[in-house]
Enzyme design. Structure first.
Site, PDB file in Angstrom:
ATOM      1  N   TRP A  85     -21.322  54.390 -27.412  1.00 29.58           N
ATOM      2  CA  TRP A  85     -19.986  54.406 -28.018  1.00 29.58           C
ATOM      3  C   TRP A  85     -19.066  54.896 -26.909  1.00 29.58           C
ATOM      4  O   TRP A  85     -19.112  56.057 -26.518  1.00 29.58           O
ATOM      5  CB  TRP A  85     -19.974  55.335 -29.226  1.00 29.58           C
ATOM      6  CG  TRP A  85     -18.628  55.550 -29.839  1.00 29.58           C
ATOM      7  CD1 TRP A  85     -17.781  56.595 -29.626  1.00 29.58           C
ATOM      8  CD2 TRP A  85     -17.946  54.686 -30.751  1.00 29.58           C
ATOM      9  NE1 TRP A  85     -16.632  56.442 -30.343  1.00 29.58           N
ATOM     10  CE2 TRP A  85     -16.696  55.275 -31.059  1.00 29.58           C
ATOM     11  CE3 TRP A  85     -18.258  53.474 -31.343  1.00 29.58           C
ATOM     12  CZ2 TRP A  85     -15.772  54.701 -31.932  1.00 29.58           C
ATOM     13  CZ3 TRP A  85     -17.338  52.899 -32.211  1.00 29.58           C
ATOM     14  CH2 TRP A  85     -16.119  53.505 -32.493  1.00 29.58           C
TER      15      TRP A  85
ATOM     16  N   CYS B  16     -23.442  57.845 -29.595  1.00 34.12           N
ATOM     17  CA  CYS B  16     -24.463  56.962 -29.001  1.00 34.12           C
ATOM     18  C   CYS B  16     -25.811  57.130 -29.695  1.00 34.12           C
ATOM     19  O   CYS B  16     -26.128  58.162 -30.241  1.00 34.12           O
ATOM     20  CB  CYS B  16     -24.620  57.309 -27.525  1.00 34.12           C
ATOM     21  SG  CYS B  16     -23.062  57.359 -26.673  1.00 34.12           S
TER      22      CYS B  16
ATOM     23  N   ARG C 248     -24.735  54.067 -36.064  1.00 25.41           N
ATOM     24  CA  ARG C 248     -23.938  55.099 -35.370  1.00 25.41           C
ATOM     25  C   ARG C 248     -22.737  54.480 -34.677  1.00 25.41           C
ATOM     26  O   ARG C 248     -21.873  55.177 -34.190  1.00 25.41           O
ATOM     27  CB  ARG C 248     -24.817  55.842 -34.358  1.00 25.41           C
ATOM     28  CG  ARG C 248     -25.975  56.600 -34.975  1.00 25.41           C
ATOM     29  CD  ARG C 248     -26.912  57.146 -33.898  1.00 25.41           C
ATOM     30  NE  ARG C 248     -26.307  58.246 -33.184  1.00 25.41           N
ATOM     31  CZ  ARG C 248     -26.478  59.532 -33.518  1.00 25.41           C
ATOM     32  NH1 ARG C 248     -27.232  59.829 -34.547  1.00 25.41           N
ATOM     33  NH2 ARG C 248     -25.918  60.496 -32.861  1.00 25.41           N
TER      34      ARG C 248
ATOM     35  N   GLU D 177      -2.193  63.214 -47.870  1.00 21.10           N
ATOM     36  CA  GLU D 177      -3.529  62.728 -47.489  1.00 21.10           C
ATOM     37  C   GLU D 177      -4.533  63.002 -48.598  1.00 21.10           C
ATOM     38  O   GLU D 177      -5.383  62.157 -48.917  1.00 21.10           O
ATOM     39  CB  GLU D 177      -3.987  63.381 -46.182  1.00 21.10           C
ATOM     40  CG  GLU D 177      -5.417  63.119 -45.776  1.00 21.10           C
ATOM     41  CD  GLU D 177      -5.782  61.649 -45.595  1.00 21.10           C
ATOM     42  OE1 GLU D 177      -4.879  60.787 -45.611  1.00 21.10           O
ATOM     43  OE2 GLU D 177      -6.985  61.352 -45.502  1.00 21.10           O
TER      44      GLU D 177
ATOM     45  N   GLU E 282      -8.101  56.223 -52.841  1.00 17.23           N
ATOM     46  CA  GLU E 282      -9.028  55.301 -52.157  1.00 17.23           C
ATOM     47  C   GLU E 282     -10.443  55.395 -52.705  1.00 17.23           C
ATOM     48  O   GLU E 282     -11.131  54.410 -52.842  1.00 17.23           O
ATOM     49  CB  GLU E 282      -9.091  55.659 -50.662  1.00 17.23           C
ATOM     50  CG  GLU E 282      -7.897  55.298 -49.851  1.00 17.23           C
ATOM     51  CD  GLU E 282      -8.174  55.527 -48.381  1.00 17.23           C
ATOM     52  OE1 GLU E 282      -8.312  56.689 -47.972  1.00 17.23           O
ATOM     53  OE2 GLU E 282      -8.288  54.536 -47.663  1.00 17.23           O
TER      54      GLU E 282
ATOM     55  N   HIS F 279      13.622  67.905 -58.166  1.00 12.53           N
ATOM     56  CA  HIS F 279      14.515  66.738 -57.994  1.00 12.53           C
ATOM     57  C   HIS F 279      13.936  65.507 -58.681  1.00 12.53           C
ATOM     58  O   HIS F 279      14.323  64.383 -58.360  1.00 12.53           O
ATOM     59  CB  HIS F 279      14.741  66.498 -56.500  1.00 12.53           C
ATOM     60  CG  HIS F 279      15.336  67.672 -55.813  1.00 12.53           C
ATOM     61  ND1 HIS F 279      16.663  68.005 -55.917  1.00 12.53           N
ATOM     62  CD2 HIS F 279      14.760  68.663 -55.078  1.00 12.53           C
ATOM     63  CE1 HIS F 279      16.896  69.115 -55.237  1.00 12.53           C
ATOM     64  NE2 HIS F 279      15.757  69.537 -54.714  1.00 12.53           N
TER      65      HIS F 279
ATOM     66  N   LYS G 111     -11.950  48.576 -43.384  1.00  7.36           N
ATOM     67  CA  LYS G 111     -11.909  49.696 -42.444  1.00  7.36           C
ATOM     68  C   LYS G 111     -10.786  49.505 -41.428  1.00  7.36           C
ATOM     69  O   LYS G 111     -10.166  50.451 -40.999  1.00  7.36           O
ATOM     70  CB  LYS G 111     -13.250  49.828 -41.706  1.00  7.36           C
ATOM     71  CG  LYS G 111     -13.316  51.014 -40.754  1.00  7.36           C
ATOM     72  CD  LYS G 111     -13.097  52.332 -41.467  1.00  7.36           C
ATOM     73  CE  LYS G 111     -12.988  53.518 -40.537  1.00  7.36           C
ATOM     74  NZ  LYS G 111     -12.546  54.739 -41.246  1.00  7.36           N
TER      75      LYS G 111
ATOM     76  N   LYS H 284      -6.777  60.056 -50.374  1.00  6.57           N
ATOM     77  CA  LYS H 284      -8.253  60.103 -50.483  1.00  6.57           C
ATOM     78  C   LYS H 284      -8.682  59.863 -51.918  1.00  6.57           C
ATOM     79  O   LYS H 284      -9.621  59.112 -52.183  1.00  6.57           O
ATOM     80  CB  LYS H 284      -8.784  61.449 -49.980  1.00  6.57           C
ATOM     81  CG  LYS H 284      -8.778  61.588 -48.475  1.00  6.57           C
ATOM     82  CD  LYS H 284      -9.859  60.783 -47.816  1.00  6.57           C
ATOM     83  CE  LYS H 284      -9.550  59.662 -46.886  1.00  6.57           C
ATOM     84  NZ  LYS H 284      -8.358  59.294 -46.322  1.00  6.57           N
TER      85      LYS H 284
ATOM     86  N   ASN I 256     -25.937  60.841 -24.035  1.00 11.33           N
ATOM     87  CA  ASN I 256     -25.032  60.917 -25.186  1.00 11.33           C
ATOM     88  C   ASN I 256     -24.240  62.198 -24.996  1.00 11.33           C
ATOM     89  O   ASN I 256     -24.808  63.236 -24.705  1.00 11.33           O
ATOM     90  CB  ASN I 256     -25.864  60.981 -26.477  1.00 11.33           C
ATOM     91  CG  ASN I 256     -24.972  61.032 -27.714  1.00 11.33           C
ATOM     92  OD1 ASN I 256     -23.749  60.912 -27.602  1.00 11.33           O
ATOM     93  ND2 ASN I 256     -25.568  61.214 -28.876  1.00 11.33           N
ATOM     94  N   GLY I 257     -22.906  62.107 -25.120  1.00 10.00           N
ATOM     95  CA  GLY I 257     -22.083  63.322 -25.011  1.00 10.00           C
ATOM     96  C   GLY I 257     -20.980  63.144 -23.989  1.00 10.00           C
ATOM     97  O   GLY I 257     -20.639  62.038 -23.586  1.00 10.00           O
TER      98      GLY I 257
HETATM   99  C1  AGP Z   1      -7.496  55.853 -44.388  1.00 13.00           C
HETATM  100  O1  AGP Z   1      -8.384  56.506 -45.310  1.00 13.00           O
HETATM  101  C2  AGP Z   1      -7.304  54.422 -44.763  1.00 13.00           C
HETATM  102  N1  AGP Z   1      -8.533  53.718 -44.664  1.00 13.00           N
HETATM  103  C3  AGP Z   1      -6.137  53.742 -44.064  1.00 13.00           C
HETATM  104  O2  AGP Z   1      -4.966  54.329 -44.583  1.00 13.00           O
HETATM  105  C4  AGP Z   1      -6.079  53.868 -42.529  1.00 13.00           C
HETATM  106  O3  AGP Z   1      -5.782  55.181 -42.157  1.00 13.00           O
HETATM  107  C5  AGP Z   1      -4.950  52.941 -42.026  1.00 13.00           C
HETATM  108  O4  AGP Z   1      -5.272  51.624 -42.394  1.00 13.00           O
HETATM  109  C6  AGP Z   1      -4.750  53.030 -40.510  1.00 13.00           C
HETATM  110  O5  AGP Z   1      -5.914  52.617 -39.850  1.00 13.00           O
HETATM  111  P1  AGP Z   1      -6.037  52.927 -38.277  1.00 13.00           P
HETATM  112  O6  AGP Z   1      -6.021  54.413 -38.139  1.00 13.00           O
HETATM  113  O7  AGP Z   1      -7.349  52.321 -37.879  1.00 13.00           O
HETATM  114  O8  AGP Z   1      -4.876  52.295 -37.596  1.00 13.00           O
END
Ligand code: AGP
Length: 631
Positions: free
Chosen positions: A89, A2, A41, A500, A507, A523, A626, A504, A115-116
């Protein structure tokens, strides 16, 4: 999380001032300007309250600030020189007008913003209801407002600052509170515990903000407050005490950030801010979900415990990073509960005629709660009669709304497209779910569950240690800016961490990167190893299953023998890996199943630093959104 703004000053309103002496007049302008600066935020409702001779008047609306601005145009607030404002939020209770702040109490003569997370709001609410209090919202904040009003009319003796001190001694959890009362014109009283609050010092005016963005347009002189402190501002004074009225002081500093940097807490990017938010994201996700005896209290799940006891299979539905969180959850839940856990990519799930029935628990993991692939998979699973539980970071979003139950992560809004703090918070929530199932079903003794919760509670500080020691991995990233391909290896829970880490790097730095189960090397993938090939290896703790550690060390030897440049993430004290690594980055000791909360962090930092070295926008990488709201 928030956004919070408070103002006590003498700025006349535009009308009263006649010509425009500055771009903001009166409490409302100052507060709205501050809320605009805090929009980054993330929030889903907003509100303001002003204090005049006639008392308190307030407006609040769900949605963005534009909705509040329209409301204020339709129903203007009176001229005022004292006010508070809030962007919410949602955590407890959805993003509705009623749940928006400020919350009023004492017959509308007191307004409070918060906030919290107040952990003990349920017991306080019961106490206040028994004393005749009435509530219109589902929020923990309205409970705090009613408590403050009750103390104000009681032992607080009509002294707002003393009442805030007394009320804060009753509150547990994390909170920043701002309050105004019709009896005390020109006064704003605030309190903080485990939640941000800074004071802005002006001439004939003073400010409060959840961070300096809230008042950076009006002053750059700020005071950072300490834990468990109360601050009372008037146009001429700033008084700081502890929760017992003892005089205290904050740390005065000059804000040398520009407004844009201030929105990122002083970090160059939201990505770096959010990587550094991770101790709080994990800590807040744990907050209020177990009691002192180590019993999990996931009351917010609202699922019949008998239904959960009957579960004989769990299927995780998710995409991308969230799917890797599901992979980590698989290892933990299968170990604790002996329930088979399948992790399905949402977009594959419904096209393969999955076997789902009334005893299948679907766990849909999603930061945004709007990923169309996951939403469609959830709908399909529900048609097959399965119960759906969402693990989600966005209160009131579609996936939790269409699920039977939800366990919210409390990572706060994740602005950068590539997920970091939400990932760790998702894993944390999945651990809580697994331990809760084990508690319900008796798969684990209460003492074992309490021990694991004790270990989990130590993780935020351990993440902070990794963050504090990130200089070397940032330096390595700068040296590897020209890498064309990087491989990531891991075993057991280190395998999803490797995946992961690769994601990263893809991406953020647009580099080909691939994560493998270390055991898979022979393998096929080992054919990729050539002289100088950089390979990250996530090594399990030597204190765990020693065969696992030995196997990964032999994997490292195999690739080094073929010219790989090995970069090892290992547990503090694991000297055995030093002989086989160009670089070793250590993370603090923690139980094997909890290790992903630590071993992921160096990989996030590496990807962010390498992308930065290449001059890329780490917040908005090319081609990515996003929230992927199309299939
Ligand atoms: C994560 O870095 C990516 N932006 C992407 O893989 C993301 O995790 C995926 O699209 C799922 O999104 P969500 O968690 O909002 O469902």
């Amino acid at each position: 999380m928030c956004g919070i703004v408070g103002y006590a000053g003498r700025r006349p309103s535009a009308a009263a001032a006649g010509e425009l002496k500055s771009h903001a007049h009166g409490a409302l302008d100052v507060v709205m300007e501050g809320l605009r600066r805090l929009e980054y935020r993330g929030y889903d409702s907003a509100g303001v309250a002003v204090l005049t001779e006639a008392g308190i008047d307030s407006r609040k609306k769900s949605g963005k600030l534009a909705n509040l601005t329209a409301e204020l145009a339709a129903a203007p607030l009176p001229e005022a020189t004292t006010g508070i404002g809030h962007t919410r939020w949602a955590t407890h209770g959805g993003p509705t007008d009623e749940n928006a702040h400020p919350h009023l109490a004492d017959g509308g003569r007191l307004a409070l913003i918060h906030n919290g997370i107040i952990e003990n709001f349920a017991e306080l609410k019961a106490e206040l209801l028994a004393a005749g209090a009435e509530f219109i919202s589902e929020t923990d904040t309205e409970v705090a407002a009613a408590l403050l009003a009750s103390v104000y009319r009681g032992e607080g003796g009509g002294d707002l600052a003393l009442s805030m001190q007394l009320a804060c001694r009753r509150l547990e959890g994390a909170f920043t509170l701002l309050a105004i009362h019709a009896d005390s014109p020109d006064v704003v009283v605030a309190a903080r515990r485990n939640s941000p609050l800074v004071v802005g010092l002006g001439d004939g005016e003073n400010f409060l903000g959840s961070d300096v963005s809230g008042f950076i347009d009006f002053t750059r002189r700020a005071v950072e407050l300490g834990q468990d402190q109360i601050v009372t501002i008037t146009p001429e004074s700033v008084e700081i005490t502890d929760f017992y009225g003892n005089p205290a002081s904050g740390t005065e500093f000059e804000v040398n950030w520009d407004a844009a940097a201030a929105e990122k807490g002083g970090y160059p990017s939201f990505m770096e801010k959010e990587i550094n938010d991770q101790p709080q994201a994990v800590g807040d996700t744990l907050l209020g979900r177990s009691d002192l005896e180590g019993r999990l209290t996931l009351d917010e799940l609202r699922v019949d415990p008998e239904d959960l006891k009957a579960v004989n299979k769990i299927m995780v539905l998710a995409c991308g990073t969230s799917a890797y969180a599901g992979q980590v959850a698989k290892y933990a839940i299968e170990h604790w509960c002996r329930i088979p856990v399948e992790v399905e990519l949402s977009h594959e799930f419904r096209y393969r005629d999955p076997i789902v029935d009334g005893n299948t628990l679907i766990v849909a993991i999603s930061q945004s709660g709007e990923t169309m692939d996951t939403l469609m998979a959830v709908r399909y699973a529900k048609e097959q009669g399965a119960k759906v539980l969402a693990i989600c970071n966005t209160n009131g979003s579609t996936i939790p709304r269409e699920s039977d139950a939800v366990l919210y992560t409390h990572a706060g809004p994740e602005i950068a497209v590539a997920s970091t703090k939400a990932f760790l918070a998702q894993i944390t929530a999945a651990y809580l779910l697994g331990l809760y199932l084990a508690q319900l079903r008796g798969d684990k003794f209460q003492g074992e569950i309490k021990d694991m919760l004790t270990d989990l509670a130590k993780v935020p500080a351990k993440i902070q240690q990794v963050l504090d020691n990130s200089g070397q991995i940032k330096e390595l990233a700068g040296l590897m800016a020209d890498a064309k391909s990087v491989l990531f290896l891991g075993r057991h829970v280190g395998f999803p961490v490797a995946m992961e880490g690769a994601l990263k790097l893809k991406e953020l730095a647009y580099i080909h990167a691939e994560g493998f189960a270390a055991g898979e090397l022979k393998h096929g993938p080992i054919a990729l190893i050539e002289e100088g090939q950089p390979v990250f290896v996530v090594v399990p703790s030597p204190r765990g299953r020693d065969s696992l550690h030995a196997k990964v060390v032999s994997n490292i030897q195999e690739i080094r023998a073929r010219g790989a440049k090995t970069i090892v993430i290992a547990e503090e004290g694991d000297d055995a890996v030093k002989a086989y690594a160009e670089h070793v980055f250590y993370v603090p000791e923690t139980p094997t199943l909890l290790a992903p909360l630590l071993t992921t962090v160096p990989l996030q930092i590496f990807a962010c630093a390498l992308a930065t070295a290449k001059g890329y926008d780490v917040d908005q990488p090319r081609n990515l959104a996003k929230s992927v709201t199309v299939e």
